[in-house]
Each structure stands twice: as structure tokens, then as C-alpha cells.
Design an enzyme around this catalytic site. Structure first.
Site, mmCIF file in Angstrom:
data_model
loop_
_atom_site.group_PDB
_atom_site.id
_atom_site.type_symbol
_atom_site.label_atom_id
_atom_site.label_comp_id
_atom_site.label_asym_id
_atom_site.label_seq_id
_atom_site.Cartn_x
_atom_site.Cartn_y
_atom_site.Cartn_z
ATOM 1 N N ARG A 59 0.821 -1.205 0.000
ATOM 2 C CA ARG A 59 0.000 0.000 0.000
ATOM 3 C C ARG A 59 0.858 1.259 0.000
ATOM 4 N NH1 ARG A 59 -4.115 1.339 4.576
ATOM 5 N NH2 ARG A 59 -3.821 -0.849 5.063
ATOM 6 N N TYR A 60 2.051 1.173 0.590
ATOM 7 C CA TYR A 60 2.950 2.324 0.672
ATOM 8 C C TYR A 60 4.186 1.993 -0.156
ATOM 9 C CZ TYR A 60 -0.026 3.030 4.737
ATOM 10 O OH TYR A 60 -1.110 3.170 5.557
ATOM 11 N N ARG A 63 7.363 0.135 1.700
ATOM 12 C CA ARG A 63 7.258 -1.014 2.582
ATOM 13 C C ARG A 63 6.108 -1.920 2.174
ATOM 14 N NH1 ARG A 63 5.463 3.748 4.483
ATOM 15 N NH2 ARG A 63 3.937 3.921 6.168
ATOM 16 N N CYS A 72 -3.387 -17.271 14.665
ATOM 17 C CA CYS A 72 -3.008 -16.518 15.865
ATOM 18 C C CYS A 72 -3.140 -17.472 17.047
ATOM 19 C CB CYS A 72 -3.937 -15.331 16.086
ATOM 20 S SG CYS A 72 -3.783 -14.086 14.798
ATOM 21 N N CYS A 76 -8.511 -12.115 19.015
ATOM 22 C CA CYS A 76 -9.013 -10.872 19.592
ATOM 23 C C CYS A 76 -10.382 -10.609 18.966
ATOM 24 C CB CYS A 76 -8.070 -9.720 19.256
ATOM 25 S SG CYS A 76 -6.344 -10.112 19.602
ATOM 26 N N CYS A 79 -10.699 -7.868 16.151
ATOM 27 C CA CYS A 79 -9.735 -7.906 15.048
ATOM 28 C C CYS A 79 -10.364 -7.491 13.714
ATOM 29 C CB CYS A 79 -9.189 -9.320 14.913
ATOM 30 S SG CYS A 79 -8.033 -9.525 13.556
ATOM 31 N N ARG A 81 -9.297 -8.339 10.902
ATOM 32 C CA ARG A 81 -9.245 -9.492 10.000
ATOM 33 C C ARG A 81 -9.975 -10.670 10.649
ATOM 34 N NH1 ARG A 81 -3.303 -8.132 9.232
ATOM 35 N NH2 ARG A 81 -3.269 -6.694 7.473
ATOM 36 N N ASP A 239 -10.736 0.009 13.685
ATOM 37 C CA ASP A 239 -11.248 -0.073 12.319
ATOM 38 C C ASP A 239 -12.721 -0.468 12.348
ATOM 39 O OD1 ASP A 239 -8.799 0.515 10.968
ATOM 40 O OD2 ASP A 239 -8.084 -1.460 11.575
ATOM 41 N N ASP A 276 -6.958 4.292 10.133
ATOM 42 C CA ASP A 276 -6.766 3.764 8.790
ATOM 43 C C ASP A 276 -7.995 4.173 7.996
ATOM 44 O OD1 ASP A 276 -5.497 2.078 6.825
ATOM 45 O OD2 ASP A 276 -4.677 0.985 8.532
ATOM 46 N N LYS A 283 -3.002 4.833 6.555
ATOM 47 C CA LYS A 283 -3.060 5.333 7.924
ATOM 48 C C LYS A 283 -2.695 6.811 7.956
ATOM 49 C CE LYS A 283 -0.693 1.518 9.792
ATOM 50 N NZ LYS A 283 -1.179 0.554 8.853
HETATM 51 C C1 LIG Z 1 -0.165 -0.418 8.663
HETATM 52 C C2 LIG Z 1 0.433 -0.875 7.411
HETATM 53 C C3 LIG Z 1 1.810 -0.737 7.164
HETATM 54 C C4 LIG Z 1 2.749 -0.149 8.187
HETATM 55 O O1 LIG Z 1 2.553 1.209 8.328
HETATM 56 P P1 LIG Z 1 3.501 2.051 9.304
HETATM 57 O O2 LIG Z 1 2.845 3.376 9.344
HETATM 58 O O3 LIG Z 1 4.862 2.048 8.695
HETATM 59 O O4 LIG Z 1 3.507 1.335 10.623
HETATM 60 C C5 LIG Z 1 2.307 -1.149 5.963
HETATM 61 N N1 LIG Z 1 1.516 -1.687 5.007
HETATM 62 C C6 LIG Z 1 0.190 -1.823 5.209
HETATM 63 C C7 LIG Z 1 -0.626 -2.409 4.118
HETATM 64 C C8 LIG Z 1 -0.402 -1.433 6.417
HETATM 65 O O5 LIG Z 1 -1.710 -1.605 6.608
HETATM 66 S S1 SF4 Z 2 -5.674 -8.527 16.281
HETATM 67 FE FE1 SF4 Z 2 -6.260 -10.159 14.851
HETATM 68 S S2 SF4 Z 2 -4.362 -10.686 13.753
HETATM 69 FE FE2 SF4 Z 2 -3.764 -9.536 15.615
HETATM 70 S S3 SF4 Z 2 -3.402 -11.132 17.194
HETATM 71 FE FE3 SF4 Z 2 -5.533 -10.460 17.422
HETATM 72 S S4 SF4 Z 2 -6.718 -11.934 16.181
HETATM 73 FE FE4 SF4 Z 2 -4.566 -12.085 15.521
#
Ligand SMILES: *Cc1c(COP(=O)(O)O)cnc(C)c1O
Ligand code: SF4
Length: 314
Positions: A59-60, A63, A72, A76, A79, A81, A239, A276, A283
Site C-alpha cells: 500500500r505504501y 514497505r 493466531c 481478539c 480484530c 481481520r 477499524d 486507517d 493510515k
Molecule cells: C499499517 C500498514 C503498514 C505499516 O505502516 P507504518 O505506518 O509504517 O507502521 C504497511 N503496510 C500496510 C498495508 C499497512 O496496513
Molecule cells: S488482532 Fe487479529 S491478527 Fe492480531 S493477534 Fe488479534 S486476532 Fe490475531
């Protein structure tokens, strides 16, 4: 969609029995079945729109996120996801393709292992993955996002002892921790083991109603982490995921908390409050510089890093 089933480790089960804040995060609740808010979704931050290959989110520019496992140690309930955690691990062909993608794009300086929880992989497999990422010359940061030191601290300490091989790239670990009760003696030992193994540590905390949405709790969490050598990095606005509305803290309340902390905590102990932007816009700081209330008071407008404006319900 179906949320991941309730899953706790014995460590968390014992902790939940004496900590309401831990119980609320991990025990399934009828509140998850509340009618969905139209603003809530199953991919609130738009992972799918930025996934060029299975297990990779780009996305960025500088990175990428690599999701080697969706498992996991515990689930949580909040979460984002939550419909995806639990199942699936990247196979060798997918990992090779993801690493080739990174190798072909030297603008990618950082590989972030997320999931799921990458530390639930067999430690030897994770060590091997780190070694292969370290061999990519343009990558100078390898970051692991993990909740294992909280969920299964003994397993995390054991894994740390296998992940101690020196690397050319810096190794960072972002610890997901939401309440001071999670920083048990065992979790502190896991943090020390990760430091000994050569990781620099930061923390990520999700702002959660009924768990940590008061200034004294957050201040104690961030002070304690700083004292353990873990730099509070992000305080995440929750989120908008279906089934998590009971955890939502309104944006203005979150901002008031972040401001209250500014006045009373060392800069070292201050995380950045972030949100986000739904739809995969990334973010941003959840502060006034990026997120402003609309004139009619009904909602908010969030600006992404490219100047795009996005309606945000709060
Ligand atoms: C959160 C996230 C990151 C990391 O973002 P930072 O601001 O560097 O912590 C990188 N890629 C994706 C897709 C993310 O959701
Ligand atoms: S937030 Fe989601 S991905 Fe992160 S540890 Fe908890 S269940 Fe796993």
C-alpha cells in the site's frame, strides 16, 4: 461473514479470570451479533485492493506487508481481520513469489511480517524467512507484528531464542498490547528475551471501549512499556469491522484522550493516535492536522497523505 471462533491460550484463560479487560478482548460476546452499522465492513482498511500477490499487501511505496500465516495463538474479538484469522499459511511457491516481488522493487526498504501472528510459525521456519528477507539487498528493516508475547509468553520467549541470528537489516518487533494487565511477569520475560535476541521493540495499542478508553489506564500502559524498553508507537482508532461496534470509541473521545496524554506523559511514552482510512487510503494521524469535523457536525473528513479528502463517520 463468519467471525473467527473464540480461541484463548491457557495463559490468557487464566488472566481473563482475573482481568475484566482481558476477558472483554478475548471472550466471545453476544454484542458481536448486533445489527451491522452500514459503515462497517469485512475489509475495512482495503487490504484486498492493494494485494498484488497472495499474502502480500503493498500500500505504501517503501514497505510491504507479508502475511506468512493467518493463524493466531488467540483470537481478539475486535480484530479487523476477524473473518480471516485462523486459517491458511503461505506455501513455499507463494513465499518465493512474494520475495521475488520485493527483490524486483528496490524502493521497498522494509518488509513487515503480519497476519495472523507470524510468531506462531515454527521458529525455524520464521528464522529461515527472516534470513531470506535479509538477503534482499534493498531491505534494511524487517518488522514483525506479534501478539504472541501477550498470548503465549513462554512460546514467544522460546521462539526469541531461535530468532537470535544476527542480520544485516535491523529487526524490529511491534508488540500488540492493549492493557497493563497484559504485561504479566511472563510477558515481561518474553520482552527481555526478544531484546536479548536483537530486536528493537515498539508497541501498538487499539483504543477499545470498556478496555482501555480512559487516560489513567493508557498512561499506565505506555509508562510501563517505556520502562520495559518498548517504545509506544501507535494508538489505533478501531477499524470499522462488522461485529466490533461495542468496542468503538468515538473519534472525538479518542482525540480528547490523546490530548490528555500529551500533557502528562514523557514524549518517549507517547504513541501517535492513528486511523486507517476505509477503502485502502492508508493510515493517517487521527489528529486535527489530518481529520477535521464537518461544518454540519454530522461527520468528519480525513485527508490522506496525497491530499485526497474522504468522508469519515467517526
Ligand atoms: C499499517 C500498514 C503498514 C505499516 O505502516 P507504518 O505506518 O509504517 O507502521 C504497511 N503496510 C500496510 C498495508 C499497512 O496496513
Ligand atoms: S488482532 Fe487479529 S491478527 Fe492480531 S493477534 Fe488479534 S486476532 Fe490475531
Amino acid at each position: 461473514m463468519s467471525a473467527a471462533p473464540e480461541k484463548l491460550t491457557p495463559h490468557l484463560r487464566a488472566l481473563a479470570a482475573r482481568s475484566p479487560a482481558v476477558a472483554r478482548q478475548f471472550l466471545a460476546s453476544a454484542e458481536e451479533e448486533a445489527p451491522a452499522d452500514p459503515h462497517d465492513g469485512t475489509d475495512p482498511i482495503g487490504d484486498a485492493a492493494h494485494s498484488p500477490l497472495p499474502g502480500l499487501v503493498h500500500r505504501y511505496p517503501d514497505r510491504v506487508l507479508l502475511l506468512p500465516t493467518m493463524a493466531c495463538a488467540a483470537h481478539c474479538r475486535f480484530c479487523f481481520r476477524r473473518d480471516r484469522v485462523g486459517a491458511g499459511r503461505m506455501g513455499e511457491a507463494e513465499i518465493a513469489a512474494a520475495l521475488a516481488y520485493v527483490a524486483a522493487r528496490p524502493q521497498i526498504r522494509e518488509v513487515i511480517l503480519s497476519g495472523g501472528d507470524p510468531m506462531t510459525l515454527p521458529a525455524a521456519a520464521l528464522a529461515d524467512l527472516i534470513r531470506r528477507i535479509d538477503a534482499l539487498p534493498s531491505v534494511d528493516v524487517i518488522r514483525i507484528h506479534s501478539r504472541l508475547p501477550v498470548a503465549a509468553p513462554e512460546a514467544a520467549a522460546k521462539a526469541a531464542s531461535v530468532l537470535n541470528a544476527e542480520t544485516r537489516a535491523a529487526r524490529w518487533l511491534a508488540l500488540h498490547v492493549n492493557h497493563p494487565d497484559e504485561l504479566t511477569a511472563e510477558t515481561r520475560a518474553a520482552i527481555r528475551a526478544l531484546h536479548r535476541a536483537g530486536f528493537a521493540l515498539v508497541s501498538q495499542t487499539v483504543l477499545l471501549a470498556g478496555v482501555n478508553d480512559d487516560a489513567p489506564t493508557l498512561a499506565e500502559l505506555f509508562r510501563t512499556l517505556t520502562g520495559l524498553g518498548v517504545k509506544p508507537y501507535y494508538l489505533h482508532h478501531l477499524d470499522r469491522t462488522v461485529g466490533t461496534a461495542h468496542f468503538r470509541v468515538p473519534l472525538d473521545a479518542g482525540r480528547a484522550l490523546a490530548e490528555a496524554l500529551r500533557g502528562s506523559l514523557s514524549g518517549l511514552a507517547q504513541p501517535t493516535y492513528v486511523l486507517d482510512i476505509p477503502g485502502g487510503f492508508g493510515k493517517v494521524w487521527a489528529t486535527a492536522a489530518f481529520v477535521e469535523p464537518d461544518a454540519d457536525g454530522a461527520g468528519w473528513t480525513a485527508r490522506d497523505a496525497n491530499g485526497g479528502a474522504h468522508a469519515y463517520p467517526g
